[in-house]
Design a protein around this motif. Structure first.
Motif, PDB file in Angstrom:
ATOM      1  N   ASN A 200       0.846  -1.209   0.000  1.00  0.00           N
ATOM      2  CA  ASN A 200       0.000   0.000   0.000  1.00  0.00           C
ATOM      3  C   ASN A 200       0.878   1.254   0.000  1.00  0.00           C
ATOM      4  OD1 ASN A 200      -2.285  -1.695   0.245  1.00  0.00           O
ATOM      5  ND2 ASN A 200      -2.051  -1.723   2.482  1.00  0.00           N
ATOM      6  N   VAL A 201       1.621   1.432  -1.086  1.00  0.00           N
ATOM      7  CA  VAL A 201       2.587   2.529  -1.152  1.00  0.00           C
ATOM      8  C   VAL A 201       1.890   3.889  -1.168  1.00  0.00           C
ATOM      9  CG1 VAL A 201       4.518   3.523  -2.466  1.00  0.00           C
ATOM     10  CG2 VAL A 201       4.228   1.048  -2.345  1.00  0.00           C
ATOM     11  N   ASP A 202       0.740   3.963  -1.842  1.00  0.00           N
ATOM     12  CA  ASP A 202       0.025   5.243  -1.886  1.00  0.00           C
ATOM     13  C   ASP A 202      -0.433   5.677  -0.487  1.00  0.00           C
ATOM     14  OD1 ASP A 202       0.295   5.685  -4.604  1.00  0.00           O
ATOM     15  OD2 ASP A 202      -1.480   4.500  -5.101  1.00  0.00           O
ATOM     16  N   ARG A 203      -0.891   4.697   0.308  1.00  0.00           N
ATOM     17  CA  ARG A 203      -1.301   5.012   1.683  1.00  0.00           C
ATOM     18  C   ARG A 203      -0.086   5.473   2.495  1.00  0.00           C
ATOM     19  NH1 ARG A 203      -3.718   7.545   5.297  1.00  0.00           N
ATOM     20  NH2 ARG A 203      -3.917   6.560   7.340  1.00  0.00           N
ATOM     21  N   ALA A 204       1.054   4.815   2.257  1.00  0.00           N
ATOM     22  CA  ALA A 204       2.292   5.210   2.953  1.00  0.00           C
ATOM     23  C   ALA A 204       2.682   6.636   2.575  1.00  0.00           C
ATOM     24  CB  ALA A 204       3.413   4.245   2.606  1.00  0.00           C
ATOM     25  N   LEU A 205       2.510   6.997   1.293  1.00  0.00           N
ATOM     26  CA  LEU A 205       2.821   8.354   0.831  1.00  0.00           C
ATOM     27  C   LEU A 205       1.905   9.388   1.484  1.00  0.00           C
ATOM     28  CD1 LEU A 205       3.663   8.307  -2.984  1.00  0.00           C
ATOM     29  CD2 LEU A 205       4.999   9.349  -1.161  1.00  0.00           C
ATOM     30  N   GLU A 206       0.635   9.011   1.650  1.00  0.00           N
ATOM     31  CA  GLU A 206      -0.304   9.913   2.330  1.00  0.00           C
ATOM     32  C   GLU A 206       0.197  10.223   3.745  1.00  0.00           C
ATOM     33  OE1 GLU A 206      -4.276   8.350   2.375  1.00  0.00           O
ATOM     34  OE2 GLU A 206      -4.335   8.107   0.185  1.00  0.00           O
ATOM     35  N   LEU A 207       0.617   9.167   4.440  1.00  0.00           N
ATOM     36  CA  LEU A 207       1.139   9.343   5.794  1.00  0.00           C
ATOM     37  C   LEU A 207       2.405  10.199   5.785  1.00  0.00           C
ATOM     38  CD1 LEU A 207       0.656   5.679   7.042  1.00  0.00           C
ATOM     39  CD2 LEU A 207      -0.543   7.675   7.960  1.00  0.00           C
ATOM     40  N   PHE A 208       3.271   9.961   4.805  1.00  0.00           N
ATOM     41  CA  PHE A 208       4.534  10.690   4.662  1.00  0.00           C
ATOM     42  C   PHE A 208       4.261  12.180   4.460  1.00  0.00           C
ATOM     43  CE2 PHE A 208       8.043  12.352   2.059  1.00  0.00           C
ATOM     44  CZ  PHE A 208       9.135  11.942   2.797  1.00  0.00           C
ATOM     45  N   ASN A 209       3.278  12.501   3.614  1.00  0.00           N
ATOM     46  CA  ASN A 209       2.951  13.899   3.317  1.00  0.00           C
ATOM     47  C   ASN A 209       2.187  14.572   4.462  1.00  0.00           C
ATOM     48  OD1 ASN A 209       4.156  13.844   0.761  1.00  0.00           O
ATOM     49  ND2 ASN A 209       2.321  12.952  -0.175  1.00  0.00           N
ATOM     50  N   GLU A 210       1.541  13.755   5.274  1.00  0.00           N
ATOM     51  CA  GLU A 210       0.775  14.279   6.412  1.00  0.00           C
ATOM     52  C   GLU A 210       1.686  14.769   7.544  1.00  0.00           C
ATOM     53  OE1 GLU A 210      -2.105  12.179   9.595  1.00  0.00           O
ATOM     54  OE2 GLU A 210      -2.674  11.781   7.500  1.00  0.00           O
ATOM     55  N   MET A 211       2.885  14.203   7.618  1.00  0.00           N
ATOM     56  CA  MET A 211       3.788  14.494   8.739  1.00  0.00           C
ATOM     57  C   MET A 211       4.109  15.988   8.913  1.00  0.00           C
ATOM     58  SD  MET A 211       6.399  11.247   8.687  1.00  0.00           S
ATOM     59  CE  MET A 211       7.327  11.767  10.125  1.00  0.00           C
ATOM     60  N   PRO A 212       4.525  16.702   7.845  1.00  0.00           N
ATOM     61  CA  PRO A 212       4.826  18.132   8.029  1.00  0.00           C
ATOM     62  C   PRO A 212       3.599  18.931   8.482  1.00  0.00           C
ATOM     63  CG  PRO A 212       5.704  17.343   5.941  1.00  0.00           C
ATOM     64  CD  PRO A 212       4.811  16.271   6.459  1.00  0.00           C
ATOM     65  N   GLN A 213       2.398  18.511   8.013  1.00  0.00           N
ATOM     66  CA  GLN A 213       1.167  19.194   8.413  1.00  0.00           C
ATOM     67  C   GLN A 213       0.920  19.058   9.909  1.00  0.00           C
ATOM     68  OE1 GLN A 213      -1.931  17.513   5.915  1.00  0.00           O
ATOM     69  NE2 GLN A 213      -0.681  17.742   4.069  1.00  0.00           N
ATOM     70  N   ARG A 214       1.425  17.969  10.483  1.00  0.00           N
ATOM     71  CA  ARG A 214       1.285  17.715  11.926  1.00  0.00           C
ATOM     72  C   ARG A 214       2.464  18.279  12.727  1.00  0.00           C
ATOM     73  NH1 ARG A 214      -3.884  15.831  12.961  1.00  0.00           N
ATOM     74  NH2 ARG A 214      -4.490  14.290  11.390  1.00  0.00           N
ATOM     75  N   GLY A 215       3.369  18.969  12.024  1.00  0.00           N
ATOM     76  CA  GLY A 215       4.522  19.556  12.700  1.00  0.00           C
ATOM     77  C   GLY A 215       5.605  18.543  13.043  1.00  0.00           C
ATOM     78  N   LEU A 216       5.629  17.428  12.316  1.00  0.00           N
ATOM     79  CA  LEU A 216       6.600  16.362  12.596  1.00  0.00           C
ATOM     80  C   LEU A 216       7.742  16.389  11.591  1.00  0.00           C
ATOM     81  CD1 LEU A 216       4.103  13.426  13.312  1.00  0.00           C
ATOM     82  CD2 LEU A 216       5.365  14.767  14.994  1.00  0.00           C
ATOM     83  N   ASN A 217       8.955  16.212  12.078  1.00  0.00           N
ATOM     84  CA  ASN A 217      10.125  16.158  11.204  1.00  0.00           C
ATOM     85  C   ASN A 217      10.310  14.745  10.653  1.00  0.00           C
ATOM     86  OD1 ASN A 217      10.924  18.868  11.589  1.00  0.00           O
ATOM     87  ND2 ASN A 217      11.821  18.331  13.565  1.00  0.00           N
ATOM     88  N   ARG A 218      10.651  14.673   9.385  1.00  0.00           N
ATOM     89  CA  ARG A 218      10.930  13.367   8.770  1.00  0.00           C
ATOM     90  C   ARG A 218      12.422  13.097   8.871  1.00  0.00           C
ATOM     91  NH1 ARG A 218       6.835  14.664   3.765  1.00  0.00           N
ATOM     92  NH2 ARG A 218       8.378  16.269   3.393  1.00  0.00           N
ATOM     93  N   ASN A 219      12.777  11.990   9.493  1.00  0.00           N
ATOM     94  CA  ASN A 219      14.194  11.700   9.720  1.00  0.00           C
ATOM     95  C   ASN A 219      14.736  10.706   8.687  1.00  0.00           C
ATOM     96  OD1 ASN A 219      13.241   9.179  10.535  1.00  0.00           O
ATOM     97  ND2 ASN A 219      13.326   9.687  12.716  1.00  0.00           N
ATOM     98  N   GLU A 220      15.969  10.277   8.901  1.00  0.00           N
ATOM     99  CA  GLU A 220      16.634   9.362   7.968  1.00  0.00           C
ATOM    100  C   GLU A 220      15.840   8.066   7.791  1.00  0.00           C
ATOM    101  OE1 GLU A 220      20.548   6.511   7.875  1.00  0.00           O
ATOM    102  OE2 GLU A 220      20.537   8.208   9.264  1.00  0.00           O
ATOM    103  N   VAL A 221      15.314   7.529   8.893  1.00  0.00           N
ATOM    104  CA  VAL A 221      14.562   6.263   8.821  1.00  0.00           C
ATOM    105  C   VAL A 221      13.279   6.463   8.027  1.00  0.00           C
ATOM    106  CG1 VAL A 221      13.470   4.437  10.178  1.00  0.00           C
ATOM    107  CG2 VAL A 221      15.524   5.561  11.045  1.00  0.00           C
ATOM    108  N   THR A 222      12.596   7.599   8.245  1.00  0.00           N
ATOM    109  CA  THR A 222      11.344   7.887   7.521  1.00  0.00           C
ATOM    110  C   THR A 222      11.597   7.912   6.017  1.00  0.00           C
ATOM    111  OG1 THR A 222      10.851   9.374   9.378  1.00  0.00           O
ATOM    112  CG2 THR A 222       9.337   9.425   7.528  1.00  0.00           C
ATOM    113  N   TYR A 223      12.622   8.654   5.603  1.00  0.00           N
ATOM    114  CA  TYR A 223      12.957   8.720   4.173  1.00  0.00           C
ATOM    115  C   TYR A 223      13.373   7.348   3.637  1.00  0.00           C
ATOM    116  CZ  TYR A 223      12.683  13.794   3.544  1.00  0.00           C
ATOM    117  OH  TYR A 223      12.218  15.083   3.409  1.00  0.00           O
TER     118      TYR A 223
END
Length: 592
Positions: free
Chosen positions: A522-545
Motif C-alpha cells: 500500500n505505497v500510496d497510503r504510505a505516501l499519504e502518511l509521509f505527506n501528512e507528517m509536516p502538516q502535523r509539525g513532525l520532522n521526517r528523519n533518515e529512517v522515515t525517508y
C-alpha cells in the motif's frame, strides 16, 4: 492624688528600678490612666531606655495597655535617641494593635509638640510605609505613600525599591507596575536596578512583551537601561524561545553601546547552542576572550554540555582542560555533561576517568551520574559492568530508583534477556520502587515481542489503575507489534485512542505505519502518511525517508524515489547504504 503626682511617683519608681524589671504597687497601678502614662513617657527626666521598659511593662498588663498617643510619644523619643529599630517595633505594635490602628492622616495628626515638624513626619511616614509593607498590608503602604506625596513629604527611594520587591515576591505584578509609575510621576529619583526588578518580575511571569513595552515607556521618560536591564529582557525572550525578540534586544544593545558582560555571554552561548548554532556560540566565546572578559565555570559548563550533546567530545575535553588551566573548579554539572557525552559516544573508559577525577576533586558523584554510567554500559551491551556499578552505587548509600531499574531492564532487553528484564520489573515494588510509565512500556514491549497481546493489554489497564498515563512511547510499542503481525486495523484504532487522550502520534508512529503499509504493497497510503507528517509539525528523519524511498523503489516508482532522495539531501539528512541499494533496485524494476 493628682495625675501629676501619680506620674511623679511612678517616674521615681522607674528611675529607682534602673535596669531591673519595673515593679509597682497595685494601688498605684489602679490609678494609672492614659494621661498619667503620657505624662510619664513625656518626662525628660526619665531616660528613653527606662521609658521603653515601662512601656513594655504596660503592654503586658491588660488593664493599662498604652493608647495611640502613648505609642506616638515613645516613637518620638526613640527617634530623638536614634533608636530606629525600637521605633519600628513600636510602630508594629500600632499596626498590630487592632483598636490602635487608624488611617495615616489621623495617626500623623496625633503627633504633637515639637515633633510635629516636617523632617520627623517625613521619616515617620517612611518607617510606617515599611512596617505596612513588612506586614504585606500593601494598600495601607500605598495610603501612606499618597499621604506623603500630597503633603510634600518623600518616601525614600530605598523604601520604594523594597516595596517593589515585596510586590514582586507576592506575585502582584499589576500593583508593582502601577506603583512604579507612581514613583516615576512623583519625581523620586529611582535607580535603574529598582525598575529593572519590575521588568524582571514581568519576564518571570512570561509577560516579556509587556516588560519590553514598560522599558520603552521609561526610556521615553528619560530613563536609561543598563546591561542588567537588557540581560533581563534577553533572558525573558530566550525563555519563551522568541528568536526575533532576542535579536531585537541585541540590536538595541548595539545601538545604545551597551557592552556585554559575562552574564550576557553565558545566556547567548546557551541560547545559540540550544537552537543548534554551536558555531555561533564558539564565536561568542572567542569574542569574550578577546575582550578580556574572563569566562566563569557556567560559561565553560554550557559550552561543554552542548558540545557533548552534539557529539563533539574532542572539543568538550579541550574546553575542560582549558577551564582547569584557568583554575576554575568544575562542578557536578560540568562532570555530568562530560560523563553523559562520553557514555553516548560509547567512550566508557573516558566516562569512568571523569568520575574518578570528580571524586579526587571532592565533587560528590550523585545518583544521576551513576545512572548515566549504567545506561552507557547497557547501551554497549556490557550488562555485567552495569550491574557492577549498580552494586557500587548501593554500597555508597544510594537507593536503586525507578530510573536504574528501567535502564537495566532495557539493557537486558537489548541482549534479548527478556526473562531477566521481566523479573526485575515485576519485583520492583517488592524493593519499594514504584513502576512508572517507562517500566510498564518496557514490560508491554516484552509481551508484545512474545505476541502475548492479552497480557500486554492487561498491563495497560493495570498501569492506568495505578495512575500512570500511557505515553506515546507506550502506544508506539503496541502499534509496532500490531503492524508486524499485519493487524493494521488494530494499529489505526490505537491511533484514534491516542488522539482521544490528547496524545499526538510522533515520527516513530508514522514511520512504523508507513513501513508496514509499504510492506503490504500500500505505497500510496504510505505516501499519504509521509505527506501528512509536516502538516502535523513532525520532522521526517533518515529512517522515515529510507522507508518511503525503499517502498517506492520496490514498487518500481524510480522517479518518485529519486525525487525524495533529492529532498532528503536538501534537508541535510545524510542517506545511508540502504537508500543507495533501494535506488539501484528501483532502476532495475523500471527496466534500466
Amino acid at each position: 492624688m493628682s495625675n501629676q503626682a501619680i506620674a511623679t511617683n511612678i517616674a521615681k519608681l522607674i528611675l529607682k528600678s534602673g535596669l531591673q524589671p519595673f515593679k509597682t504597687t497595685p494601688s498605684l497601678l489602679s490609678k494609672l490612666d492614659s494621661r498619667v502614662t503620657q505624662s510619664i513617657l513625656s518626662d525628660p527626666n526619665v531616660p528613653t531606655k527606662s521609658c521603653l521598659r515601662f512601656f513594655n511593662f504596660l503592654r503586658r498588663n491588660p488593664s493599662c495597655k498604652p493608647d495611640l498617643p502613648a505609642h506616638l510619644i515613645l516613637v518620638c523619643r526613640l527617634y530623638r535617641a536614634r533608636k530606629f529599630a525600637e521605633m519600628k517595633n513600636v510602630l508594629k505594635f500600632i499596626v498590630n494593635g487592632g483598636n490602635l490602628w487608624s488611617n495615616v492622616e489621623r495617626i500623623v495628626s496625633s503627633i504633637g509638640g515639637e515633633f510635629n515638624e516636617p523632617k520627623f513626619v517625613e521619616n515617620f511616614c517612611d518607617m510606617l510605609f515599611r512596617v505596612y509593607m513588612d506586614k504585606r498590608m500593601f494598600d495601607s503602604s500605598l495610603e501612606v505613600f499618597d499621604y506623603a506625596r500630597k503633603n510634600g513629604f518623600e518616601i525614600e527611594e530605598r523604601s520604594c525599591f523594597e516595596f517593589l520587591l515585596a510586590l514582586k515576591r507576592s506575585g502582584n505584578m499589576e500593583l508593582c507596575v502601577e506603583f512604579l509609575r507612581q514613583i516615576v510621576d512623583s519625581g523620586i529619583e529611582i535607580r535603574v536596578s529598582s525598575w529593572t526588578a519590575v521588568v524582571d518580575g514581568l519576564c518571570k511571569k512570561g509577560e516579556v512583551v509587556r516588560a519590553k513595552a514598560l522599558v520603552d515607556e521609561l526610556v521615553c521618560k528619560g530613563f536609561k537601561p543598563n546591561v542588567i536591564t537588557y540581560n533581563t529582557l534577553l533572558n525573558g525572550y530566550i525563555e519563551i524561545k522568541d528568536e526575533g525578540g532576542v535579536n531585537e534586544i541585541l540590536s538595541l544593545m548595539e545601538k545604545d553601546v551597551v557592552d556585554y558582560n559575562v552574564a550576557t555571554y553565558t545566556m547567548l552561548i546557551e541560547w545559540y547552542s540550544r537552537i543548534s548554532k554551536i558555531e555561533e556560540s564558539e564565536k561568542l566565546f572567542d569574542e569574550m576572550l578577546k575582550k578580556g572578559i574572563e569566562p566563569d565555570v557556567y560559561v565553560y559548563t554550557s559550552l561543554i554540555n552542548w558540545n557533548c550533546k552534539f557529539g563533539n567530545m574532542k572539543r568538550a575535553f579541550v574546553l575542560f582542560d582549558e577551564m582547569t588551566e584557568r583554575r576554575l573548579v568544575p562542578n557536578a554539572f560540568t562532570y555530568g555533561a562530560l560523563v553523559n557525552g562520553a557514555c553516548k559516544a560509547g567512550q566508557m573508559e573516558a566516562a569512568e576517568m571523569m568520575v574518578n577525577d570528580m571524586q579526587s576533586k571532592g565533587v560528590d558523584v550523585n545518583q544521576v551520574i551513576f545512572n548515566t554510567l549504567i545506561d552507557g554500559y547497557c547501551k554497549k551491551g556490557m550488562i555485567d559492568e552495569a550491574l557492577r556499578l549498580q552494586n557500587i552505587m548501593q554500597q555508597k548509600g544510594f537507593e536503586i530508583d525507578v530510573f536504574t531499574c528501567n535502564i537495566i531492564a532495557s539493557g537486558f532487553c537489548r541482549l534479548d534477556r527478556r526473562e531477566e528484564a521481566r523479573r526485575l520489573l515485576l519485583t520492583m515494588e517488592e524493593r519499594g520502587v514504584a513502576p512508572d510509565v517507562v517500566s510498564f512500556s518496557i514490560l508491554i514491549d516484552i509481551y508484545g515481542k512474545e505476541e502475548n497481546f492479552a497480557e500486554a493489554k492487561r498491563l495497560l489497564k493495570e498501569m492506568e489503575k495505578k495512575g500512570e498515563v500511557p505515553s506515546v512511547v507506550t502506544y508506539n510499542t503496541f502499534i509496532q507489534r500490531y503492524c508486524k503481525k499485519g493487524k493494521m486495523e488494530e494499529a489505526y484504532k490505537l491511533i484514534d485512542e491516542m488522539k482521544e487522550r490528547g496524545l499526538m502520534p510522533d515520527t516513530y508512529t508514522y514511520t512504523s505505519l508507513m513501513n508496514w503499509e509499504c510492506a503490504s504493497g500500500n505505497v500510496d497510503r504510505a505516501l499519504e502518511l509521509f505527506n501528512e507528517m509536516p502538516q502535523r509539525g513532525l520532522n521526517r528523519n533518515e529512517v522515515t525517508y529510507t522507508v518511503m524511498i525503499s517502498g517506492l523503489s520496490k514498487a518500481g516508482r524510480a522517479d518518485e524515489a529519486f525525487k525524495l532522495y533529492d529532498e532528503m539531501n536538501t534537508q541535510g539528512i545524510i542517506p545511508d547504504d540502504r537508500i543507495f541499494s533501494s535506488l539501484i533496485a528501483s532502476l532495475h524494476e523500471a527496466g534500466f
